[in-house]
Motif scaffolding. Structure first.
Motif, mmCIF file in Angstrom:
data_model
loop_
_atom_site.group_PDB
_atom_site.id
_atom_site.type_symbol
_atom_site.label_atom_id
_atom_site.label_comp_id
_atom_site.label_asym_id
_atom_site.label_seq_id
_atom_site.Cartn_x
_atom_site.Cartn_y
_atom_site.Cartn_z
ATOM 1 N N GLU A 22 6.537 5.290 0.216
ATOM 2 C CA GLU A 22 7.117 5.976 -0.947
ATOM 3 C C GLU A 22 8.586 6.316 -0.691
ATOM 4 N N LEU A 23 8.894 6.821 0.499
ATOM 5 C CA LEU A 23 10.290 7.126 0.847
ATOM 6 C C LEU A 23 11.135 5.855 0.864
ATOM 7 N N LEU A 24 10.576 4.796 1.430
ATOM 8 C CA LEU A 24 11.281 3.518 1.472
ATOM 9 C C LEU A 24 11.503 2.986 0.056
ATOM 10 N N ARG A 25 10.486 3.068 -0.801
ATOM 11 C CA ARG A 25 10.602 2.610 -2.183
ATOM 12 C C ARG A 25 11.702 3.370 -2.914
ATOM 13 N N GLN A 26 11.735 4.682 -2.748
ATOM 14 C CA GLN A 26 12.755 5.495 -3.406
ATOM 15 C C GLN A 26 14.157 5.114 -2.919
ATOM 16 N N GLU A 31 0.844 -1.192 0.000
ATOM 17 C CA GLU A 31 0.000 0.000 0.000
ATOM 18 C C GLU A 31 0.881 1.244 0.000
ATOM 19 N N GLU A 32 0.569 2.182 -0.892
ATOM 20 C CA GLU A 32 1.363 3.410 -1.000
ATOM 21 C C GLU A 32 0.976 4.406 0.094
ATOM 22 N N THR A 33 1.942 4.752 0.892
ATOM 23 C CA THR A 33 1.801 5.792 1.901
ATOM 24 C C THR A 33 3.037 6.672 1.777
ATOM 25 N N PRO A 34 3.062 7.823 2.401
ATOM 26 C CA PRO A 34 4.284 8.642 2.327
ATOM 27 C C PRO A 34 5.521 7.878 2.825
ATOM 28 N N GLU A 35 5.347 7.061 3.845
ATOM 29 C CA GLU A 35 6.473 6.305 4.385
ATOM 30 C C GLU A 35 6.955 5.231 3.405
#
Length: 120
Positions: free
Chosen positions: A86-90, A80-84
């Motif tokens: 997203e940062l981890l994915r990047q 699930e995409e969350t701000p957290e």
């Protein structure tokens, strides 16, 4: 990922993306401005393309170069995409790309110039 696995993954993905685009080896070679023999060697795991050829192949297939090195036999995980996340994915993407670059560079360092196929 070993160098052999890297070559096998590249070869497999090259064939997969080519077939998804319904391209023959001849049509891919024409679109990438390479020889048919070069494309055949790459798919047959007999040669590894030069960086210039990698870019041309990816462009002709409409993919990013790194996508040609991602194993397709891995089970995808849906997060699930969350701000957290997203940062981890990047962060993970940067780390993976860095590792991939190191692996590709090791392969390039082991082959001498006559092994690479230049823009044929």
């Amino acid at each position: 990922m070993t160098e052999i696995e890297l070559l096998e993954t590249f070869s497999s993905n090259l064939k997969l993306y080519r077939k998804e685009k319904t391209l023959t080896q001849e049509k891919l070679a024409e679109a990438a401005e390479l020889s048919v023999q070069a494309v055949n060697f790459f798919e047959g795991k007999r040669r590894f393309p030069s960086p210039d050829s990698l870019v041309k192949i990816a462009d002709a297939l409409g993919v990013e170069v790194y996508q040609l090195f991602i194993p397709q036999n891995k089970t995808p995980i849906i997060i699930e995409e969350t701000p957290e996340t997203e940062l981890l994915r990047q962060s993970l993407q940067k780390e993976i790309l860095s590792d991939l670059r190191k692996s590709v560079n090791r392969v390039f360092d082991k082959f001498d110039d006559k092994v690479f196929c230049s823009s044929e």
